[in-house]
Design an enzyme around this catalytic site. Sequence first.
Site, PDB file in Angstrom:
ATOM      1  N   LEU A  19      13.375 -18.201 -51.075  1.00 37.95           N
ATOM      2  CA  LEU A  19      12.323 -17.696 -50.566  1.00 37.95           C
ATOM      3  C   LEU A  19      11.590 -18.497 -49.724  1.00 37.95           C
ATOM      4  CD1 LEU A  19      10.835 -15.497 -53.401  1.00 37.95           C
ATOM      5  CD2 LEU A  19      13.047 -14.901 -51.930  1.00 37.95           C
TER       6      LEU A  19
ATOM      7  N   ASN B 248       5.737 -17.617 -46.859  1.00 39.08           N
ATOM      8  CA  ASN B 248       4.494 -16.817 -45.887  1.00 39.08           C
ATOM      9  C   ASN B 248       4.330 -15.502 -46.324  1.00 39.08           C
ATOM     10  OD1 ASN B 248       7.020 -16.135 -44.909  1.00 39.08           O
ATOM     11  ND2 ASN B 248       6.334 -16.187 -42.582  1.00 39.08           N
TER      12      ASN B 248
ATOM     13  N   GLU C  11      17.965 -15.154 -42.766  1.00 36.33           N
ATOM     14  CA  GLU C  11      16.516 -14.764 -41.843  1.00 36.33           C
ATOM     15  C   GLU C  11      15.655 -15.663 -41.595  1.00 36.33           C
ATOM     16  OE1 GLU C  11      15.988 -11.371 -41.237  1.00 36.33           O
ATOM     17  OE2 GLU C  11      17.671 -10.813 -42.401  1.00 36.33           O
TER      18      GLU C  11
ATOM     19  N   CYS D  26       7.100 -14.500 -39.029  1.00 38.21           N
ATOM     20  CA  CYS D  26       8.402 -15.025 -38.171  1.00 38.21           C
ATOM     21  C   CYS D  26       8.250 -13.932 -37.004  1.00 38.21           C
ATOM     22  CB  CYS D  26       9.522 -14.624 -39.023  1.00 38.21           C
ATOM     23  SG  CYS D  26       9.623 -13.086 -39.745  1.00 38.21           S
ATOM     24  N   ASN D  27       7.797 -12.954 -37.035  1.00 41.69           N
ATOM     25  CA  ASN D  27       7.884 -11.804 -35.844  1.00 41.69           C
ATOM     26  C   ASN D  27       6.470 -11.553 -35.196  1.00 41.69           C
ATOM     27  OD1 ASN D  27       6.703 -10.122 -37.765  1.00 41.69           O
ATOM     28  ND2 ASN D  27       8.549  -8.609 -37.722  1.00 41.69           N
TER      29      ASN D  27
HETATM   30  P1  NAD Z   1      11.665 -23.434 -45.216  1.00 42.36           P
HETATM   31  O1  NAD Z   1      12.993 -23.373 -44.753  1.00 42.36           O
HETATM   32  O2  NAD Z   1      11.272 -24.650 -45.264  1.00 42.36           O
HETATM   33  O3  NAD Z   1      11.722 -22.989 -46.882  1.00 42.36           O
HETATM   34  C1  NAD Z   1      12.525 -21.898 -47.331  1.00 42.36           C
HETATM   35  C2  NAD Z   1      13.111 -22.274 -48.527  1.00 42.36           C
HETATM   36  O4  NAD Z   1      14.237 -22.872 -48.648  1.00 42.36           O
HETATM   37  C3  NAD Z   1      11.972 -22.740 -49.685  1.00 42.36           C
HETATM   38  O5  NAD Z   1      12.263 -22.146 -50.874  1.00 42.36           O
HETATM   39  C4  NAD Z   1      12.634 -24.067 -49.673  1.00 42.36           C
HETATM   40  O6  NAD Z   1      12.348 -24.887 -50.930  1.00 42.36           O
HETATM   41  C5  NAD Z   1      14.124 -23.970 -49.602  1.00 42.36           C
HETATM   42  N1  NAD Z   1      15.072 -25.192 -49.178  1.00 42.36           N
HETATM   43  C6  NAD Z   1      14.515 -26.047 -48.309  1.00 42.36           C
HETATM   44  N2  NAD Z   1      15.507 -26.971 -48.113  1.00 42.36           N
HETATM   45  C7  NAD Z   1      16.492 -26.334 -48.628  1.00 42.36           C
HETATM   46  C8  NAD Z   1      17.956 -26.763 -48.973  1.00 42.36           C
HETATM   47  N3  NAD Z   1      18.287 -28.042 -48.317  1.00 42.36           N
HETATM   48  N4  NAD Z   1      18.756 -25.881 -49.407  1.00 42.36           N
HETATM   49  C9  NAD Z   1      18.243 -24.755 -50.010  1.00 42.36           C
HETATM   50  N5  NAD Z   1      17.143 -24.260 -50.032  1.00 42.36           N
HETATM   51  C10 NAD Z   1      16.337 -25.168 -49.208  1.00 42.36           C
HETATM   52  O7  NAD Z   1      10.947 -22.667 -44.666  1.00 42.36           O
HETATM   53  P2  NAD Z   1       9.298 -22.107 -45.072  1.00 42.36           P
HETATM   54  O8  NAD Z   1       8.597 -23.124 -44.480  1.00 42.36           O
HETATM   55  O9  NAD Z   1       9.156 -21.872 -46.583  1.00 42.36           O
HETATM   56  O10 NAD Z   1       8.922 -20.612 -44.049  1.00 42.36           O
HETATM   57  C11 NAD Z   1       8.637 -20.764 -42.752  1.00 42.36           C
HETATM   58  C12 NAD Z   1       9.819 -20.308 -42.068  1.00 42.36           C
HETATM   59  O11 NAD Z   1      10.544 -19.072 -42.394  1.00 42.36           O
HETATM   60  C13 NAD Z   1       9.595 -19.962 -40.653  1.00 42.36           C
HETATM   61  O12 NAD Z   1      10.401 -20.762 -39.609  1.00 42.36           O
HETATM   62  C14 NAD Z   1       9.585 -18.540 -40.461  1.00 42.36           C
HETATM   63  O13 NAD Z   1       9.788 -18.128 -39.155  1.00 42.36           O
HETATM   64  C15 NAD Z   1      10.707 -18.162 -41.444  1.00 42.36           C
HETATM   65  N6  NAD Z   1      10.523 -16.964 -41.973  1.00 42.36           N
HETATM   66  C16 NAD Z   1      11.503 -15.967 -41.510  1.00 42.36           C
HETATM   67  C17 NAD Z   1      11.566 -14.674 -41.668  1.00 42.36           C
HETATM   68  C18 NAD Z   1      12.513 -13.706 -41.292  1.00 42.36           C
HETATM   69  O14 NAD Z   1      12.666 -12.563 -41.864  1.00 42.36           O
HETATM   70  N7  NAD Z   1      13.441 -13.760 -40.399  1.00 42.36           N
HETATM   71  C19 NAD Z   1      10.480 -14.222 -42.461  1.00 42.36           C
HETATM   72  C20 NAD Z   1       9.458 -15.138 -43.162  1.00 42.36           C
HETATM   73  C21 NAD Z   1       9.823 -16.470 -42.904  1.00 42.36           C
END
Ligand code: NAD
Length: 479
Positions: free
Chosen positions: A149, A152, A250, A284-285
């Site tokens: 997860l 945001n 996503e 994100c959107n």
């Molecule tokens: P992030 O990619 O930094 O982290 C998301 C999750 O991935 C965290 O739980 C993190 O610990 C984990 N993670 C990090 N490195 C990893 C790895 N190497 N292997 C496995 N897991 C790992 O994202 P964030 O900063 O938490 O969220 C913001 C981003 O999410 C923005 O780019 C936003 O657009 C996107 N987002 C997309 C949607 C959608 O539905 N498309 C919805 C919400 C957020």
Amino acid sequence: MSEVPVYRNYINGEFMAEPSSTIDVFNPANGQLLSRVPEANAGEVEQAVSAAKHAQKSWAAKPANERAGYLRKIANKIRENADRLARVITEEQGKVLGLARVEVDFTADYMDYMAEWARRIEGEVITSDRPGENIFLFHKPVGVVAGILPWNFPFFLIARKMAPALVTGNTIVIKPSEETPNNCFEFTKLVAETDLPEGVFNVVCGTGGNVGSTLTTHTGVDLISFTGSVETGARIMAAAAPNITKLNLELGGKAPAIVMADADLDLAVNAIKSSRVINSGQVCNCAERVYVHSSVADEFVSKITTAMAATTYGDPITQPDVDMGPLVNKIGLDKVAAMVETAKRQGGVVTTGGAIADLGQGFHYQPTVIAGCNGEMEIMNKEIFGAVLPIQIVDDLDEAIAYANASEYGLTSSIYTRDLSQAMRAINQLDFGETYVNRENFEAMQGFHAGVRKSGIGGADGKHGLYEYMHTHVAYIQS
Ligand code: NAD
């Protein structure tokens, strides 16, 4: 230092011992330490996956409507605790309390919505080429889901992964974002109060490079359902490759909002401003860039500048009436500040905002409008994730669509026009997963939320999101 809660991982229906290694969680509005959460080790991840694996067959053997009953129980628990959960979200993530409450209520409704699908999961009977043969197509659970997860919408994202996974007969291991794990642990306490069978729902907390990568390389995980950034999505694809693990990604967005000459400008200004300000622009959107027709550009810029300048911000707990809270952390704040500085250097004209807001504490950036942008500028191409709106002038719809499509992201798009044929042309030609006409986000739970290009693989919500948690099995039966 005052005592703060120390949360514990939840595996096979039990909270584990106090963690030996922890991560501190802070309030982004005032820097206050809120909790300590586990940095799980490989052994705990292993335990969680094997608990989920062990539980899956008997969970899948239950009638779907019985599985749905647990989701309904959890939905009711969420509703009974809605105010408390909303406060936990606001404290660790920074969104305003009203929005946190919407997130909590929506999450409970989402559980109920996915529960409704229990009696609607269908297979197919296909005509055979052979005499006396029947071809049956079944949809079956993939097995163990790893739900990773972002921060945001941390609470809703639990349900977006857990509800379709469980109702279709999968078990799940959730890894919350290390930025915002408290709400997930408070949710888990509510799950633990129900009689959900052990091993069906597990939580292991930790950083992405540690717990995330252990989960994504694990041979016991059958589907990685990830929401987060493009960069992490790419890393997860690489991690999943050796095991050919199924992926649902996503990822980020750079939603274009197209404002045509015939648009209701006040409606467009209100919708785009609200979308840019909600959750401090960390959605994100939400509208990330505007293409406005030259004939209305001056009026639009003037109105959106006034609207953005009127946006109030501050600590959402002590000032519950503000429009937006802080950004989630210092990294986010510095990234937004650097992007605005680059935009200025590249010729953008700041009409309001344009600097870090000095409130004495918290990661606040002033609501900002940048006019005079062009397609070459970084701010028109990279995800900002803050309340900063760059605007580019276009001469017609074709030009707007061409710029909108020339992006590595393809999640959401929007158009403001009173002309149905123009709107239909945009829908037909915009290469995006979603298009909104005369409104901005949010998506409906019965729709389908998905992106093209680097915005992801697969999608969530509705029937199509549900079926992502199943694989198809065909049987040929010769009589
Ligand atoms: P992030 O990619 O930094 O982290 C998301 C999750 O991935 C965290 O739980 C993190 O610990 C984990 N993670 C990090 N490195 C990893 C790895 N190497 N292997 C496995 N897991 C790992 O994202 P964030 O900063 O938490 O969220 C913001 C981003 O999410 C923005 O780019 C936003 O657009 C996107 N987002 C997309 C949607 C959608 O539905 N498309 C919805 C919400 C957020």
